[in-house]
Design an enzyme around this catalytic site. Structure first.
Site, mmCIF file in Angstrom:
data_model
loop_
_atom_site.group_PDB
_atom_site.id
_atom_site.type_symbol
_atom_site.label_atom_id
_atom_site.label_comp_id
_atom_site.label_asym_id
_atom_site.label_seq_id
_atom_site.Cartn_x
_atom_site.Cartn_y
_atom_site.Cartn_z
ATOM 1 N N HIS A 140 0.834 -1.203 0.000
ATOM 2 C CA HIS A 140 0.000 0.000 0.000
ATOM 3 C C HIS A 140 0.871 1.257 0.000
ATOM 4 O O HIS A 140 0.576 2.223 -0.706
ATOM 5 C CB HIS A 140 -0.928 -0.013 1.226
ATOM 6 C CG HIS A 140 -1.897 -1.147 1.236
ATOM 7 N ND1 HIS A 140 -3.250 -0.972 1.113
ATOM 8 C CD2 HIS A 140 -1.718 -2.484 1.339
ATOM 9 C CE1 HIS A 140 -3.856 -2.144 1.148
ATOM 10 N NE2 HIS A 140 -2.944 -3.077 1.294
ATOM 11 N N ASP A 190 -6.986 5.020 1.930
ATOM 12 C CA ASP A 190 -7.009 3.610 1.572
ATOM 13 C C ASP A 190 -8.437 3.074 1.590
ATOM 14 O O ASP A 190 -9.211 3.354 2.505
ATOM 15 C CB ASP A 190 -6.149 2.808 2.562
ATOM 16 C CG ASP A 190 -5.618 1.533 1.953
ATOM 17 O OD1 ASP A 190 -6.444 0.667 1.596
ATOM 18 O OD2 ASP A 190 -4.389 1.385 1.814
ATOM 19 N N GLN A 245 12.744 -4.477 -6.631
ATOM 20 C CA GLN A 245 12.067 -5.407 -7.531
ATOM 21 C C GLN A 245 11.904 -4.885 -8.956
ATOM 22 O O GLN A 245 12.045 -5.645 -9.922
ATOM 23 C CB GLN A 245 10.697 -5.791 -6.958
ATOM 24 C CG GLN A 245 9.937 -6.775 -7.853
ATOM 25 C CD GLN A 245 8.853 -7.498 -7.119
ATOM 26 O OE1 GLN A 245 9.123 -8.415 -6.358
ATOM 27 N NE2 GLN A 245 7.604 -7.100 -7.338
ATOM 28 N N ASP A 272 -6.542 -10.740 -2.062
ATOM 29 C CA ASP A 272 -6.822 -10.570 -3.490
ATOM 30 C C ASP A 272 -5.995 -11.467 -4.389
ATOM 31 O O ASP A 272 -6.277 -11.589 -5.585
ATOM 32 C CB ASP A 272 -6.567 -9.109 -3.887
ATOM 33 C CG ASP A 272 -5.096 -8.711 -3.694
ATOM 34 O OD1 ASP A 272 -4.586 -8.891 -2.573
ATOM 35 O OD2 ASP A 272 -4.482 -8.205 -4.650
#
Length: 482
Positions: free
Chosen positions: A19, A124, A354, A393
């Protein structure tokens, strides 16, 4: 003061790695558009990030970082098992501090750093209290879900699935049974593709995390708009169904490719940049990259099955093993992985940059937990994926990778060395999967280019925020005069 200058957005993410990443990319886009941004951390994470946030704020005079308590003790591990407690701490302790802070920032910038009053909140999507409080204080609020549109639609459909009798699953029922109650997914969604918490539901038990996320998703109908870090070319059907349920929907991603923020500014772990030098020494598209995200935990038995499967597949591998992934057996596991792979055939590190890894010429496939950030980062770089989802999810995302987009393979619910070996080999060697992954990347590249669907949608969102901000600022001026 010009409308653009008046717009001051407070962004408030859940204090979890994925997030934070997504919200900072979004904030970077707002800054580029000329808006002011207050990024609201928790006290714990602001301390943990330390100098990185100070450097990020120093680089932009229109960005600042503030914080509120998360309601948990300092020594709480804040791990995956404690997510319900974290959400409760945010709803109670953090919400009270947030109300006081926002009221102060609404009256003025709140500090002596020249910021205008806050005119809009983007919070959020699983913290509905943040939008409710903002609206009570006269600040318009937008919900931002950092997950896929398809998973938001799945959560939104849970009450209907219960009504239809598709949930709870019958005891001992086949997880490959089709699910018909999620619109647009009737032809491919199975029980095992719903959020994993759905499997624990019974007629007398409701999973607290699932219950909280479903309630927040339903409540997001009340926000001024729902924002998603996706693009219509990936999720057209899910976005269309969500648009019928929400006041407005903005598909503005992938944000990491549109407005990339420095990774160090949000990373809760220190990057091991040495892995890039190791990748430099490997042949093109020869390396399997394995990262199961910031929250996944695995048993030593699962680690062993992954390890033997990877070694048998025969490719060098770069494996991210966070310090908290394996508990007490972590150190032994590292040595086991290095020894099993052979000299120079493996690189095992606690955390990596990443995006740099995925775009490296040596990476041939990505074995992922299918978190949404990782999924769209893999999509953008055109890297074939092997999906091993952990929770929330991720089950839905992995089904889309394997059955809809076909840019990878879905290995959910299986952790056996033979399956790992075979699936990795297909991902590394299949020309069809690689071709599909590359075509998907090229489509997303068109979406985020000037004039593309996502670029235009982000401009529409900025205009929407400016309109809300203009009305909010005028109302605030009127109240101050009274």
């Amino acid at each position: 003061m010009a409308a653009a200058d008046m717009a001051h957005v407070l962004v408030f993410p859940i204090p979890a790695q994925g997030h934070l990443n997504s919200f900072l990319h979004f904030s970077t886009g707002l800054l580029r558009a000329g808006l002011h941004v207050t990024f609201l951390h928790t006290d714990h994470n602001l301390r943990r990030l330390g100098a990185a946030v100070r450097e990020a704020a120093a680089a932009s005079p229109r960005l600042r970082f503030l914080s509120v308590p998360d309601g948990l003790p300092d020594d709480d591990p804040r791990d995956v098992g404690g997510i319900p407690q974290l959400l409760e701490g945010l709803r109670t302790t953090a919400s009270a501090a947030y109300r006081d802070l926002l009221a102060s920032l609404r009256r003025a910038g709140g500090t002596a750093d020249g910021f205008p009053p806050v005119t809009c909140v983007v919070a959020d999507g699983i913290m509905p209290f943040a939008w409710d409080i903002a609206e009570e204080l006269g600040v318009p609020a937008i919900a931002y879900r950092t997950v896929s549109a398809c998973s938001v639609l799945a959560y939104l459909s849970v009450p209907k699935l219960i009504e239809l009798g598709e949930l709870p699953f019958p005891e001992g029922g086949d997880l490959d049974e089709p699910i018909r109650g999620v619109p647009g997914m009737e032809s491919f969604l199975r029980r095992r593709d719903l959020p994993v918490q759905c499997r624990s539901l019974t007629n007398t038990y409701q999973d607290p995390l699932l219950e909280a996320v479903v309630a927040a998703t339903v409540h997001s109908r009340k926000a001024r708009a729902l924002m998603l870090n996706t693009t219509a070319s990936l999720e057209r059907s899910s976005l269309a169904h969500l648009a019928r349920e929400m006041r407005d929907v903005f598909a503005v991603g992938p944000l990491h490719a549109m407005s990339p923020a420095p990774a160090v500014a949000t990373s809760l772990w220190r990057h091991d940049d040495g892995c890039l030098a190791w990748l430099d020494s490997q042949a093109e598209r020869s390396v399997v990259y394995i990262s199961l995200g910031s929250l996944t935990v695995i048993s030593h038995e699962q680690f062993t099955e992954f390890l033997h499967g990877l070694v048998a597949a025969g490719y060098p591998f770069l494996w991210v093993l966070r310090p908290d992934m394996l508990g007490a057996s972590q150190d032994a596991a590292l040595q086991e992985a290095i020894a099993a792979a052979g000299e120079g055939r493996s690189c095992v590190v606690p955390w990596v940059p990443q995006r740099d890894v995925l775009r490296h010429r040596a990476v041939g496939c990505f074995l992922t937990h299918s978190g949404w950030n990782s999924t769209i980062e893999g999509v953008v770089e055109g890297v074939p994926m092997v999906c091993w989802p952990f929770f929330v999810d991720q089950q839905v995302n992995s089904r889309f990778v394997g059955a809809v987009w076909r840019n990878g393979l879905d290995m959910k619910d299986v952790c056996e060395r033979g399956v790992v070996e075979g699936t990795v080999r297909v991902a590394m060697e299949s020309a069809e999967v690689r071709r599909t992954a590359r075509a998907l990347a090229e489509q997303v590249e068109r979406d985020i280019a000037d004039g593309g669907a996502s670029a235009l949608e982000f401009k529409r969102l900025v205009s929407f925020i400016r309109e809300l901000s203009s009305a909010s600022a005028a109302e605030n001026d009127l109240q101050n005069k009274e």
